[in-house]
Design a protein around this motif. Structure first.
Motif, short mmCIF file in Angstrom:
data_model
loop_
_atom_site.label_atom_id
_atom_site.label_comp_id
_atom_site.label_asym_id
_atom_site.label_seq_id
_atom_site.Cartn_x
_atom_site.Cartn_y
_atom_site.Cartn_z
N LYS A 70 26.77 43.80 47.06
CA LYS A 70 26.55 42.88 45.95
C LYS A 70 27.51 43.15 44.81
O LYS A 70 27.81 44.30 44.47
N ASP A 71 28.00 42.07 44.20
CA ASP A 71 28.88 42.13 43.03
C ASP A 71 30.09 43.03 43.27
O ASP A 71 30.44 43.87 42.44
N GLU A 76 38.91 45.22 45.47
CA GLU A 76 38.61 46.30 46.42
C GLU A 76 39.14 45.97 47.81
O GLU A 76 39.44 46.87 48.60
N LEU A 77 39.24 44.69 48.13
CA LEU A 77 39.67 44.29 49.47
C LEU A 77 41.16 44.50 49.69
O LEU A 77 41.63 44.44 50.83
N ILE A 78 41.93 44.71 48.62
CA ILE A 78 43.35 44.97 48.79
C ILE A 78 43.71 46.38 48.33
O ILE A 78 44.88 46.72 48.24
N ALA A 79 42.70 47.21 48.07
CA ALA A 79 42.96 48.59 47.70
C ALA A 79 43.52 49.35 48.91
O ALA A 79 43.09 49.14 50.04
N HIS A 80 44.48 50.22 48.67
CA HIS A 80 45.11 50.96 49.77
C HIS A 80 44.09 51.78 50.55
O HIS A 80 44.18 51.87 51.79
N GLU A 81 43.13 52.37 49.86
CA GLU A 81 42.13 53.18 50.55
C GLU A 81 41.30 52.33 51.50
O GLU A 81 41.01 52.73 52.63
N ARG A 139 34.06 38.88 40.98
CA ARG A 139 33.14 39.65 41.80
C ARG A 139 32.36 38.69 42.70
O ARG A 139 32.00 37.60 42.28
N LYS A 140 32.11 39.14 43.91
CA LYS A 140 31.36 38.34 44.87
C LYS A 140 30.44 39.25 45.67
O LYS A 140 30.73 40.44 45.86
N THR A 141 29.34 38.68 46.13
CA THR A 141 28.54 39.37 47.13
C THR A 141 29.19 39.11 48.48
O THR A 141 29.39 37.95 48.87
N TYR A 158 28.40 50.92 44.98
CA TYR A 158 27.93 49.54 44.78
C TYR A 158 26.58 49.37 45.46
O TYR A 158 26.13 50.24 46.22
N ARG A 159 25.96 48.24 45.19
CA ARG A 159 24.68 47.95 45.84
C ARG A 159 24.95 47.40 47.24
O ARG A 159 25.32 46.26 47.43
#
Length: 321
Positions: A70-71, A76-81, A139-141, A158-159
């Motif tokens: 959630k949120d 985060e989806l393009i973070a290297h990790e 931010r998206k769920t 995150y949740r």
């Protein structure tokens, strides 16, 4: 008046039917399964079967899990990790949750690392692993599905919730089934039903519609196409969740092996439905909703390893691949 006319318009639907054999070098069954990324529901039907084999049941019970975060900041989806942990080490799929692709901004992550963006209702864009940061400020769920997942620990800040697919197993008695011949995709008068007739019949069976065409039935007057035969028992399984293409491929392979030993069943089916809110159907093909958000496919597997493949999309999509 103009709105009334639009409501009366019948939505366009596209259905592609083809025939092949699992043993053919150019058979594309594996490719079609692996490139239909966001799968919501999988169903299979086995005529003349009362008990599911251990192999099939084990695959069904091992069809999850999947995750809701959630949120989640989209960057985060393009973070290297994230890329190194999930994308580069195996198949990872993600899709925004509770969004309508014709009304909201939606994002889909493909296993090749591409992000598919449906922004500002009308903008469809593909991007690689980097993209432009301004596109990922919201931010998206998100719902995730991945092989060998470490989602719970990775997104622990995150949740996040883990879910298991819903599984419905049932035996249907005295089911009237269409008669099919593997070599007659278009059907044959008084001898075999067509692929289109079977497709409609399967929709009725999976919807638990009555097939007796009773005149006082105000819900459905549909009946089984002819010619038909009545089977004493048929096994029906439906899995609902976020299901990986790899799991579906294993199910299809196991259904093919179902005929390794002689069976009363002349054929079995495997049907897969995609999420209506996915920006893509197959590969990176743009998917729309509006009057119809379906994108689905169905295999009819015959005892001689011939198969029919049916692919369907809704009103705004291009022809299935």
């Amino acid at each position: 008046m103009a709105m009334l006319c639009r409501l009366r318009e019948v939505p366009r639907h596209l259905l592609v039917c083809e025939k092949s054999n699992f043993g053919h070098d150019k058979s594309r069954h594996r490719h079609l399964v692996e490139t239909h990324y966001h799968n919501y529901r999988v169903s299979f039907l086995i005529p003349e079967c009362g008990i599911l084999s251990k192999e099939l049941k084990d695959l069904v019970m091992d069809s999850g899990p999947y995750y809701f975060v959630k949120d989640l900041p989209l960057h985060e989806l393009i973070a290297h990790e994230f890329i190194n942990t999930f994308v580069k080490k195996g198949a990872c799929y993600a899709l925004t949750y509770n969004t309508n692709i014709d009304e909201d901004n939606t994002v889909a992550l493909l296993p090749n690392g591409k992000l598919i963006l449906s922004l500002d209702k009308d903008t469809y864009e593909e991007t690689g692993l980097q993209g432009r940061p301004s596109q990922y400020s919201g931010r998206k769920t998100m719902k995730f599905s991945a092989e060998g997942s470490m989602m719970m620990s990775y997104f622990s800040n995150y949740r996040i919730r883990e879910h298991q697919p819903e599984i419905a197993l049932s035996t249907v008695t005295d089911l009237q089934c269409p008669v099919l011949q593997s070599g007659e995709l278009g059907g044959k008068p008084e001898a075999a039903c067509s692929a289109r007739e079977l497709f409609e019949w399967l929709g009725a069976v999976f919807s638990n519609a009555e097939l007796n065409n009773e005149p006082d039935n105000f819900i459905s007057t549909y009946c089984c196409p002819q010619p038909s035969t009545v089977v004493a028992k048929a096994y029906l399984c439906t899995i609902t969740g976020f299901i990986l293409p790899e799991k579906i491929r294993l199910l299809l392979e196991q259904l093919c092996r179902y005929f390794d030993e002689p069976k009363l069943a002349p054929w079995v089916t495997l049907s897969v439905q995609g999420f209506a809110d996915s920006p893509v159907s197959w590969r990176e093909n743009e998917h729309g909703f509006r009057k119809g958000g379906e994108h689905l496919y169905n295999f009819v597997v015959f005892s001689n390893q011939d198969y029919w493949l049916q692919l369907a999309v809704g009103a705004n999509d291009d022809c299935p691949p």
